[in-house]
Each structure stands twice: as structure tokens, then as C-alpha cells.
Design an enzyme around this catalytic site. Structure first.
Site, PDB file in Angstrom:
ATOM      1  N   ALA A  20       0.820  -1.214   0.000  1.00 15.65           N
ATOM      2  CA  ALA A  20       0.000   0.000   0.000  1.00 15.65           C
ATOM      3  C   ALA A  20       0.853   1.262   0.000  1.00 15.65           C
ATOM      4  CB  ALA A  20      -0.924  -0.010   1.218  1.00 15.65           C
ATOM      5  N   ALA A  21       2.008   1.201  -0.654  1.00 13.76           N
ATOM      6  CA  ALA A  21       2.916   2.344  -0.602  1.00 13.76           C
ATOM      7  C   ALA A  21       2.698   3.320  -1.750  1.00 13.76           C
ATOM      8  CB  ALA A  21       4.365   1.863  -0.602  1.00 13.76           C
ATOM      9  N   ARG A  26      -3.312   8.299 -10.630  1.00 10.62           N
ATOM     10  CA  ARG A  26      -4.526   8.577 -11.414  1.00 10.62           C
ATOM     11  C   ARG A  26      -5.730   8.956 -10.551  1.00 10.62           C
ATOM     12  NH1 ARG A  26      -4.925   3.409 -14.976  1.00 10.62           N
ATOM     13  NH2 ARG A  26      -3.572   2.549 -13.360  1.00 10.62           N
ATOM     14  N   LYS A  33      -4.001   6.436  -1.750  1.00 10.32           N
ATOM     15  CA  LYS A  33      -5.036   5.730  -2.514  1.00 10.32           C
ATOM     16  C   LYS A  33      -5.849   4.771  -1.649  1.00 10.32           C
ATOM     17  CE  LYS A  33      -4.104   2.560  -5.845  1.00 10.32           C
ATOM     18  NZ  LYS A  33      -3.906   2.055  -7.225  1.00 10.32           N
ATOM     19  N   GLN A  85       8.334   1.947   2.798  1.00 13.03           N
ATOM     20  CA  GLN A  85       9.078   1.895   1.545  1.00 13.03           C
ATOM     21  C   GLN A  85       9.234   3.345   1.083  1.00 13.03           C
ATOM     22  OE1 GLN A  85       6.954   0.420  -1.854  1.00 13.03           O
ATOM     23  NE2 GLN A  85       8.787  -0.452  -2.794  1.00 13.03           N
ATOM     24  N   ARG A 312     -27.308   9.371  10.417  1.00  8.71           N
ATOM     25  CA  ARG A 312     -25.853   9.590  10.419  1.00  8.71           C
ATOM     26  C   ARG A 312     -25.161   8.898  11.572  1.00  8.71           C
ATOM     27  NH1 ARG A 312     -25.740  15.813  10.380  1.00  8.71           N
ATOM     28  NH2 ARG A 312     -23.561  15.375  10.859  1.00  8.71           N
ATOM     29  N   TYR A 345     -35.070  17.308  12.638  1.00  5.94           N
ATOM     30  CA  TYR A 345     -33.644  17.093  12.845  1.00  5.94           C
ATOM     31  C   TYR A 345     -33.393  16.799  14.311  1.00  5.94           C
ATOM     32  CZ  TYR A 345     -28.737  17.723  13.672  1.00  5.94           C
ATOM     33  OH  TYR A 345     -27.448  17.511  14.086  1.00  5.94           O
ATOM     34  N   SER A 384     -45.527  20.264  16.251  1.00 10.42           N
ATOM     35  CA  SER A 384     -44.915  20.665  14.984  1.00 10.42           C
ATOM     36  C   SER A 384     -44.127  21.955  15.144  1.00 10.42           C
ATOM     37  CB  SER A 384     -46.005  20.886  13.939  1.00 10.42           C
ATOM     38  OG  SER A 384     -46.664  19.669  13.708  1.00 10.42           O
ATOM     39  N   ALA A 402     -47.051  23.303  19.504  1.00  4.19           N
ATOM     40  CA  ALA A 402     -46.526  23.626  18.182  1.00  4.19           C
ATOM     41  C   ALA A 402     -45.870  24.994  18.172  1.00  4.19           C
ATOM     42  CB  ALA A 402     -47.664  23.593  17.159  1.00  4.19           C
TER      43      ALA A 402
HETATM   44  C1  UD1 Z   1       0.171  -5.226 -10.214  1.00  7.71           C
HETATM   45  C2  UD1 Z   1       0.802  -6.493 -10.774  1.00  7.71           C
HETATM   46  C3  UD1 Z   1      -0.082  -7.054 -11.870  1.00  7.71           C
HETATM   47  C4  UD1 Z   1      -1.468  -7.276 -11.328  1.00  7.71           C
HETATM   48  C5  UD1 Z   1      -2.035  -5.970 -10.766  1.00  7.71           C
HETATM   49  C6  UD1 Z   1      -3.413  -6.117 -10.158  1.00  7.71           C
HETATM   50  C7  UD1 Z   1       3.209  -6.209 -10.503  1.00  7.71           C
HETATM   51  C8  UD1 Z   1       4.481  -5.873 -11.174  1.00  7.71           C
HETATM   52  N1  UD1 Z   1       2.115  -6.207 -11.255  1.00  7.71           N
HETATM   53  O1  UD1 Z   1       0.169  -4.262 -11.264  1.00  7.71           O
HETATM   54  O2  UD1 Z   1       0.466  -8.273 -12.363  1.00  7.71           O
HETATM   55  O3  UD1 Z   1      -2.318  -7.794 -12.351  1.00  7.71           O
HETATM   56  O4  UD1 Z   1      -1.144  -5.480  -9.751  1.00  7.71           O
HETATM   57  O5  UD1 Z   1      -3.375  -6.768  -8.957  1.00  7.71           O
HETATM   58  O6  UD1 Z   1       3.219  -6.502  -9.327  1.00  7.71           O
HETATM   59  N2  UD1 Z   1       3.080  -0.846  -4.467  1.00  7.71           N
HETATM   60  C9  UD1 Z   1       3.939  -0.622  -3.423  1.00  7.71           C
HETATM   61  N3  UD1 Z   1       5.229  -0.290  -3.714  1.00  7.71           N
HETATM   62  C10 UD1 Z   1       5.705  -0.205  -4.968  1.00  7.71           C
HETATM   63  C11 UD1 Z   1       4.804  -0.440  -6.027  1.00  7.71           C
HETATM   64  C12 UD1 Z   1       3.493  -0.762  -5.741  1.00  7.71           C
HETATM   65  O7  UD1 Z   1       3.567  -0.707  -2.261  1.00  7.71           O
HETATM   66  O8  UD1 Z   1       6.897   0.087  -5.133  1.00  7.71           O
HETATM   67  C13 UD1 Z   1       1.686  -1.190  -4.150  1.00  7.71           C
HETATM   68  C14 UD1 Z   1       0.702  -0.159  -4.667  1.00  7.71           C
HETATM   69  O9  UD1 Z   1       0.426   0.804  -3.676  1.00  7.71           O
HETATM   70  C15 UD1 Z   1      -0.536  -1.000  -4.964  1.00  7.71           C
HETATM   71  C16 UD1 Z   1       0.038  -2.377  -5.275  1.00  7.71           C
HETATM   72  O10 UD1 Z   1       1.367  -2.389  -4.795  1.00  7.71           O
HETATM   73  O11 UD1 Z   1      -1.389  -1.106  -3.832  1.00  7.71           O
HETATM   74  C17 UD1 Z   1       0.037  -2.684  -6.765  1.00  7.71           C
HETATM   75  O12 UD1 Z   1       0.764  -1.681  -7.430  1.00  7.71           O
HETATM   76  P1  UD1 Z   1       0.247  -1.079  -8.797  1.00  7.71           P
HETATM   77  O13 UD1 Z   1       1.199  -0.050  -9.230  1.00  7.71           O
HETATM   78  O14 UD1 Z   1      -1.186  -0.717  -8.686  1.00  7.71           O
HETATM   79  O15 UD1 Z   1       0.458  -2.371  -9.715  1.00  7.71           O
HETATM   80  P2  UD1 Z   1      -0.289  -2.711 -11.044  1.00  7.71           P
HETATM   81  O16 UD1 Z   1       0.322  -1.949 -12.164  1.00  7.71           O
HETATM   82  O17 UD1 Z   1      -1.752  -2.627 -10.842  1.00  7.71           O
HETATM   83 CA    CA Z   2      -3.301  -1.732  -9.197  1.00 10.21          CA
END
Ligand code: UD1
Ligand code: CA
Length: 433
Positions: A20-21, A26, A33, A85, A312, A345, A384, A402
Site C-alpha cells: 500500500a505504498a 490517477r 489511494k 518503503q 448519520r 432534525y 410541529s 406547536a
Molecule cells: C500489479 C501487478 C499485476 C497485477 C495488478 C493487479 C506487478 C508488477 N504487477 O500491477 O500483475 O495484475 O497489480 O493486482 O506486481 N506498491 C507498493 N510499492 C511499490 C509499487 C506498488 O507498495 O513500489 C503497491 C501499490 O500501492 C498497490 C500495489 O502495490 O497497492 C500494486 O501496485 P500497482 O502499481 O497498482 O500495480 P499494477 O500496475 O496494478
Molecule cells: Ca493496481
């Protein structure tokens, strides 16, 4: 919260690593993200839950872009550790930096990506079981999809045996046509994975260390690698754009509603109803269209909600509560049998049992600085257009006429009646001039 340490001496397996780094360029966002929300919870939360549900006992989350935000959102959960990372050099590199946290752990590591919120625990548990049964160095979960765009493709030999993963950017036109894809759900045996990762290079279209090269490396080392088609296309939607985010939310919403309908809730018009993933709803409750249930909301049994109701965070409706059109309730508890049918409310309120809240009645809970509480006793009648300027206490069986404005700090006794500004008597036709 500790990042990259202290170095683990004993690690409970199975282990999960969640990548998740990445920034998710996009998404065009200041927010990491994996923290974008799907039906009220950040994406990473679903992936963590899926890993736990599959049996992972230690979870390592690889953070990088907006790392502090991600740490904060997963703060205080003892089975989660973080690896930072600093530079995103690829998925292979992201996994490699987890090594110090895993010490000399031997056993399976489930590797997932944080941007696939629709993953469910069952197929992941399946992968862990099969990897053990097969004694495989790597077991890949795959999915067959209608549109493989963006995914790595699964290459097999003529006998159907797994060969390697080809990243889309590196695919030949023939390979691009393959519809079996890599959703990035792997089980690797440690420490074998570390050996494979050492061999990964960067000679690919992106110049990155690809984790997708690791299975091929293990095969070349004479190890057993298998790819099993255990994932559904619905489970693997990867969120790279806001459009994907909306698609994931729509699938998740359908799952949430399906769950509550199975539990005995009527949802009159599913497409025009929103229910947060944290909400709970009792049996025989009816939800009418255009109702939004957001946040942690608890709805009892036999309630009627909507149409056009907004419940809520922090709202609790006990059983047989009715809330109707243009009623908004926030951080309030409504006891059983109470009714607010139109245009009300209620915020920071505790409404007792069998209370009637009239059309247009509101709690003025915010004084510009802080939120204040309103308490309404059992069987009270709120007419009311009443405004209760909190903090206010309305006793049991009290009546508020009311249009009354009950001012701040007022305490209305049990059974007492208060009325609004007395109206000037209007002349009627029979009055003499
Ligand atoms: C990756 C896979 C691809 C797969 C796709 C969907 C690779 C090279 N490719 O591509 O085969 O079909 O996911 O699951 O692995 N991330 C890091 N550090 C990094 C790079 C990425 O933590 O240096 C994390 C991103 O935050 C993301 C995940 O790894 O959550 C996937 O990275 P992303 O760049 O989205 O890979 P895809 O191009 O989708
Ligand atoms: Ca991806």
C-alpha cells in the site's frame, strides 16, 4: 505505532503482507489511494479484514506515499505492523523491505495489494490451505475476466502448467488476449521467497522490481509453483481511478444490501438506497427509497425508515421506531416505539419510548462552539415546528406545543405542558366591528 521495528523475534503465522505504498497517481488526490472510502470505510480496511478472515495472524502493511495517514487509520491494532518503503521501486521491492520485520519466520506469507477492496476471505483461506497441501513454494490465485486490461496475464504451457506472469506493458499481442489474470493474491513459502526476490531484476518496461517475476524465479530454482483459478472477477476489481472507486462502491453496496435482505430486512428500492458497511439493521425493518444510512448506525427490528431519511454516524434506533421523509438524525438514540415522520432534525439527542416528534421539530444542538444534548422523556409529545435549543430536558409525558421555542438550559417537568408564543386572537367573520 512503530515503523520498521522493533525487529520481530517471533512472528505468528500465517503472515499477510499488504502492499500500500503507492500514490495512485490517477486518483489525483492528496489522500493515500488505499484510504479512499468504499461504503464508509477505507479500502485498506477491507483488505486487512479479508487477510484476517483468511487466517492471517500477523499483517504487515507496506506504506510509503502519505504513510502517516495510513498509519493513523490502522493505529492501535496489535496484529498489524508497518514497513516503510521510502521510494516505490516496484512490488518486488515492497515485499523485500518486509524481511527485517519477519526475522527468521518460516511458513506461508499471503501477499495482497491494498487497492482491491472487494477481496473476500474465503478464496484467500482456500489458497492458504492448498499451498500447505501441495507443499508449493508459491501458489497464485488467478481470475478469468471479461476485460483483462491493466492486469498481468497468466501464461501456461500446453499441459496447462503455470509458466510465468507477463505484465501488460511487456505482453506480446497474443499474450494480451489472455483472459486469465493475476489479481496479486499470492501465497509464498518463506524463506524461499527471499531467495527468489534476490534474483529479481529491473529489465522490464517500467524499470521496476516486479514481484510478478518471483514465481518464475522459483520455478527456475526447481520449486513447485501453481496457479489456481479461485477468484471471481467481482472480487479483484483494482481501484486505480475514481471511476474504479465508484464501481467498487457499487459492488460493495449490492453486497451490503444483499446481506441485510438475507437477514430479513426489506429494502424497497435497492438502487436508491445507501447503507454504510458499518451499519446494522434488525429483522422486519423496512427501508424506503432515497434513504441514506451513513456511518456507524444501529437500527432495530420492525422499524420503518424513509423515504428520504438520513441517518448519520452514532445513531441508534431501537425496535419499532418510525422515521420518515426529510428526517435527519445524528449521534442520537431513539427508544422503541417513537416516531418522527416528517421534516425533523435530531442531533445529540436521547429520545425516550413512544415519543411523538412532530413535523418540522428540531433540536438546535450546536451553539457555535460545541454540541449540546437534548433529552426527551418517554411518551412526551413534541408539537410541529418546535425548536429545542440544547441543552434541554423534556420530562416524561410532557407536551411541547406547536411552534414553541424551548430556550437553552430549560427543564420541562414530567407531565408539564409548554406552548409557543401565544397567538394574537384573529378577528373572525362573526366578530362585530
Ligand atoms: C500489479 C501487478 C499485476 C497485477 C495488478 C493487479 C506487478 C508488477 N504487477 O500491477 O500483475 O495484475 O497489480 O493486482 O506486481 N506498491 C507498493 N510499492 C511499490 C509499487 C506498488 O507498495 O513500489 C503497491 C501499490 O500501492 C498497490 C500495489 O502495490 O497497492 C500494486 O501496485 P500497482 O502499481 O497498482 O500495480 P499494477 O500496475 O496494478
Ligand atoms: Ca493496481
Amino acid at each position: 505505532m512503530s515503523v520498521n521495528g522493533p525487529v520481530a523475534t517471533t512472528v505468528n503465522g500465517p503472515v499477510a503482507i499488504i502492499l500500500a505504498a503507492g500514490q495512485g497517481k490517477r486518483m489525483k488526490s492528496e489522500t493515500a489511494k488505499v484510504l479512499h472510502e468504499v461504503c464508509g470505510r477505507p479500502m485498506i480496511r477491507y483488505v486487512v479484514d479479508a487477510a484476517r478472515g483468511a487466517g492471517a495472524r500477523t499483517i504487515i502493511v507496506v506504506v510509503g506515499y502519505a504513510a502517516d495517514q495510513v498509519l493513523e487509520s490502522l493505529h492501535g491494532e496489535p496484529d498489524i505492523r508497518f514497513a516503510t518503503q521510502a521510494e516505490q521501486l516496484g512490488t518486488g521491492h515492497a515485499v523485500k523491505i518486509c524481511r527485517p520485520l519477519l526475522g527468521d519466520y518460516q511458513g506461508p506469507a499471503l501477499i495482497l495489494v491494498g487497492d482491491e477492496p472487494l477481496l473476500r476471505p474465503e478464496p484467500l483461506a482456500d489458497l492458504l490451505t492448498r499451498q500447505k497441501q501441495e507443499g508449493a513454494a508459491c501458489l497464485l490465485g488467478t481470475a478469468k475476466v471479461h476485460d483483462p486490461m491493466g492486469f498481468g496475464r497468466i501464461l501456461r504451457d500446453s499441459a496447462g502448467r503455470f509458466l510465468r506472469i507477463a505484465e501488460e506493458r511487456d505482453c506480446t499481442p497474443e499474450e494480451k488476449a489472455i483472459r486469465e489474470v493475476n489479481p496479486s493474491c499470492y501465497v509464498f513459502e518463506l524463506p524461499l521467497l527471499w531467495d527468489a526476490i534476490e534474483q529479481i531484476g529491473t529489465s522490464n518496461a517500467q524499470g521496476e522490481y516486479y514481484l510478478t517475476d518471483a514465481p518464475e524465479r522459483l520455478l527456475a530454482m526447481g520449486r513447485k509453483v501453481m496457479a489456481l483459478n479461485v477468484l471471481q472477477s467481482d472480487d479483484i476489481l483494482g481501484v486505480n481511478t475514481r471511476q474504479h472507486l465508484a464501481q467498487a462502491a457499487s459492488v460493495m453496496q449490492a453486497r451490503i444490501q444483499d446481506h441485510w435482505m438475507t437477514e430479513g430486512v426489506t429494502i424497497v428500492d435497492p438502487h436508491n438506497t445507501y447503507i454504510d458497511s458499518r451499519a446494522t439493521i434488525g429483522r422486519d425493518t423496512d427501508i424506503y427509497p432515497f434513504s441514506v444510512i451513513s456511518g456507524n448506525v444501529k437500527i432495530g427490528a420492525m422499524c420503518r425508515v424513509g423515504p428520504f431519511t438520513h441517518l448519520r454516524d452514532g445513531t441508534v434506533l431501537e425496535d419499532r421506531v418510525e422515521v420518515g421523509a426529510f428526517v435527519e438524525i445524528s449521534k442520537s438514540r431513539i427508544d422503541s416505539g417513537s416516531i418522527a415522520r416528517h421534516l425533523a432534525y435530531l442531533g445529540n439527542a436521547h429520545v425516550g419510548r413512544n415519543v411523538n416528534v412532530g413535523a418540522g421539530a428540531i433540536t438546535a444542538n450546536y451553539d457555535g462552539t460545541r454540541k449540546n444534548e437534548t433529552r426527551i422523556g418517554d411518551r412526551a409529545f413534541i408539537g410541529s415546528g418546535v425548536i429545542l435549543v440544547a441543552p434541554v430536558n423534556v420530562g416524561q409525558e410532557a407536551t411541547v406545543g406547536a411552534g414553541a421555542v424551548v430556550t437553552r438550559g430549560k427543564h420541562i417537568d414530567d407531565g408539564e405542558t409548554v406552548v409557543g408564543v401565544p397567538a394574537r386572537r384573529l378577528p373572525t367573520r362573526t366578530d362585530q366591528p
